[in-house]
Design a protein around this motif. Structure first.
Motif, PDB file in Angstrom:
ATOM      1  N   THR A   1     143.233  73.373 -26.880  1.00  0.00           N
ATOM      2  CA  THR A   1     142.696  74.727 -26.811  1.00  0.00           C
ATOM      3  C   THR A   1     143.823  75.711 -27.090  1.00  0.00           C
ATOM      4  O   THR A   1     144.992  75.324 -27.135  1.00  0.00           O
TER       5      THR A   1
ATOM      6  N   TYR B   1     133.363  70.494 -30.167  1.00  0.00           N
ATOM      7  CA  TYR B   1     133.737  71.897 -30.374  1.00  0.00           C
ATOM      8  C   TYR B   1     133.078  72.740 -29.302  1.00  0.00           C
ATOM      9  O   TYR B   1     131.866  72.630 -29.078  1.00  0.00           O
TER      10      TYR B   1
ATOM     11  N   GLN C   1     132.890  76.844 -27.841  1.00  0.00           N
ATOM     12  CA  GLN C   1     133.291  78.244 -27.988  1.00  0.00           C
ATOM     13  C   GLN C   1     132.550  79.068 -26.953  1.00  0.00           C
ATOM     14  O   GLN C   1     131.355  78.875 -26.722  1.00  0.00           O
ATOM     15  N   HIS C   2     133.309  79.951 -26.280  1.00  0.00           N
ATOM     16  CA  HIS C   2     132.701  80.826 -25.278  1.00  0.00           C
ATOM     17  C   HIS C   2     132.866  82.281 -25.703  1.00  0.00           C
ATOM     18  O   HIS C   2     133.578  82.589 -26.665  1.00  0.00           O
TER      19      HIS C   2
ATOM     20  N   SER D   1     130.428  87.426 -29.695  1.00  0.00           N
ATOM     21  CA  SER D   1     129.757  86.128 -29.809  1.00  0.00           C
ATOM     22  C   SER D   1     128.695  86.051 -28.715  1.00  0.00           C
ATOM     23  O   SER D   1     128.986  86.352 -27.564  1.00  0.00           O
TER      24      SER D   1
ATOM     25  N   ASP E   1     132.308  81.310 -34.498  1.00  0.00           N
ATOM     26  CA  ASP E   1     133.543  80.906 -35.184  1.00  0.00           C
ATOM     27  C   ASP E   1     134.629  81.967 -35.025  1.00  0.00           C
ATOM     28  O   ASP E   1     135.492  82.109 -35.876  1.00  0.00           O
TER      29      ASP E   1
ATOM     30  N   SER F   1     140.307  82.349 -31.777  1.00  0.00           N
ATOM     31  CA  SER F   1     140.857  81.034 -31.399  1.00  0.00           C
ATOM     32  C   SER F   1     140.957  80.838 -29.890  1.00  0.00           C
ATOM     33  O   SER F   1     140.750  79.733 -29.386  1.00  0.00           O
TER      34      SER F   1
ATOM     35  N   SER G   1     139.007  81.615 -27.692  1.00  0.00           N
ATOM     36  CA  SER G   1     137.700  81.263 -27.116  1.00  0.00           C
ATOM     37  C   SER G   1     137.234  79.862 -27.514  1.00  0.00           C
ATOM     38  O   SER G   1     136.100  79.491 -27.252  1.00  0.00           O
ATOM     39  N   ILE G   2     138.120  79.105 -28.166  1.00  0.00           N
ATOM     40  CA  ILE G   2     137.727  77.816 -28.751  1.00  0.00           C
ATOM     41  C   ILE G   2     138.509  76.666 -28.125  1.00  0.00           C
ATOM     42  O   ILE G   2     139.693  76.799 -27.809  1.00  0.00           O
TER      43      ILE G   2
ATOM     44  N   ASP H   1     140.314  80.298 -36.478  1.00  0.00           N
ATOM     45  CA  ASP H   1     139.066  80.155 -35.725  1.00  0.00           C
ATOM     46  C   ASP H   1     137.946  79.643 -36.636  1.00  0.00           C
ATOM     47  O   ASP H   1     137.226  78.703 -36.289  1.00  0.00           O
TER      48      ASP H   1
ATOM     49  N   PHE I   1     135.882  75.902 -36.559  1.00  0.00           N
ATOM     50  CA  PHE I   1     134.420  75.785 -36.587  1.00  0.00           C
ATOM     51  C   PHE I   1     133.961  74.983 -37.807  1.00  0.00           C
ATOM     52  O   PHE I   1     133.124  74.084 -37.700  1.00  0.00           O
TER      53      PHE I   1
ATOM     54  N   PHE J   1     128.109  76.063 -26.718  1.00  0.00           N
ATOM     55  CA  PHE J   1     128.336  77.507 -26.766  1.00  0.00           C
ATOM     56  C   PHE J   1     128.010  78.140 -25.421  1.00  0.00           C
ATOM     57  O   PHE J   1     126.964  77.849 -24.841  1.00  0.00           O
TER      58      PHE J   1
END
Length: 332
Positions: free
Chosen positions: A84, A112, A114-115, A135, A175, A178, A180-181, A203, A207, A219
């Protein structure tokens, strides 16, 4: 076994925010034996370096201008099966790593995650300007597990691109950012050679890697990090329309590098073409060409790809630049 997380923190030519980012890592609720921290940066800083030492984290010197290479320099040092990221001008909420740990523990099949995040200004105020770009899930659930099996049905739903299928039906901006990923390590290792050619847009690269590898995704609408807007971000720079010659040169380079980065993602990382990122490629190409024309500079031999632009417009990605281009090509 239980997942182990590697956090790769990156800072390039900017030191004033990094200490704050690292303090947000120090405050994590996840037990310290469940994660490690690797700070990739191109400078020394007494305050930052003593915190890294105090916490038993690792520091990697990297003066790579390519963002992808900074991540790879961190990955070389990382032991985690979950990777992360934390940008120097972002921060994690205290429960962020615990959340990531739990999601990957209970969903061993996802590749994967993502938040959502909050945009803040330098003084820490929440910035409403970028709310539209936030997002968020398009389904009633605030947490959504999207299996590849679900994604793979995109054609039955009338889409020619799984990315657009996700964007329109499941999540807006899955996407972005970064910080958040989080991804499984293999996702990066499999595409390391392309990541090393990436100047910008990590980012989107992460994705698109998940799409290329057909992995299941998760997600979340939880705001687990903050992203700061300041004069150094490209987003705030793009608001300026009356630039000096130096600013124009910088913007030209910026557009050109984004064009190259999206070209790597759309033509080489993804196995089908055109795709949504081909639209991004054409957008930055047109922005670059427009600016070179206005400044009377050579165009590096680039020409817009009319077929791709028409595909984008047919698929609902018809930005003003594409409209202008198609109208002008009709006139000719």
């Amino acid at each position: 076994g239980m997942p182990f997380i590697s956090v790769i923190v990156t800072a390039y030519r900017r030191r004033q925010y990094l200490y704050n980012a690292l303090l947000s890592l120090k405050a994590q609720t996840l037990p310290k034996d469940k994660y490690e921290v690797i700070v990739v940066k191109d400078f020394e800083d007494p305050q930052v370096d003593s915190l890294i030492k105090e916490m038993g984290w690792r520091s990697v010197h990297s003066d790579e201008e390519y963002q992808g290479r900074m991540y790879l320099n961190g990955l070389k040092e990382a032991n985690g099966d979950i990777i992360t990221f934390l940008d120097d001008d972002d921060t994690y909420m205290p429960n962020r790593l615990e959340y990531v740990y739990n999601i990957f523990t209970y969903n061993p099949d996802i590749g994967y995650l993502q938040h959502s995040h909050r945009d803040v200004s330098i003084n820490g105020n929440i910035s409403p300007v970028f709310e539209a770009e936030a997002s968020r899930n398009l389904v009633p659930q605030s947490e959504l597990k999207l299996s590849w099996d679900m994604i793979s049905k995109y054609k039955e739903h009338g889409y020619s691109d799984p990315i657009l299928y996700i964007f329109r039906n499941y999540r807006v901006h899955p996407d972005v950012n970064s910080t958040s990923i989080a991804v499984r390590r293999e996702l990066l290792e499999r595409h390391a050679n392309l990541l090393s050619e990436l100047r910008y847009g990590p980012d989107c690269f992460f994705f698109a890697s998940a799409i290329a590898d057909k992995v299941s995704m998760f997600f979340s609408d939880a705001n687990l990090s903050t992203r700061m807007y300041h004069g150094g971000n490209f987003v705030s720079r793009l608001q300026l329309r009356n630039y000096s010659p130096e600013e124009a040169e910088r913007l030209m380079k910026f557009y050109f590098r984004y064009y190259l980065s999206y070209d790597v993602i759309s033509r080489r990382l993804l196995s089908y073409y055109p795709n949504y990122y081909a639209c991004e490629t054409e957008k930055y190409k047109l922005l670059y060409l427009d600016l070179t024309k206005r400044l009377g500079k050579p165009t590096a031999g680039l020409t817009p790809d009319k077929d791709v632009i028409e595909w984008c417009c047919a698929n609902g990605v018809c930005i003003p630049e594409f409209m202008m281009y198609l109208l002008s090509s009709v006139k000719q």
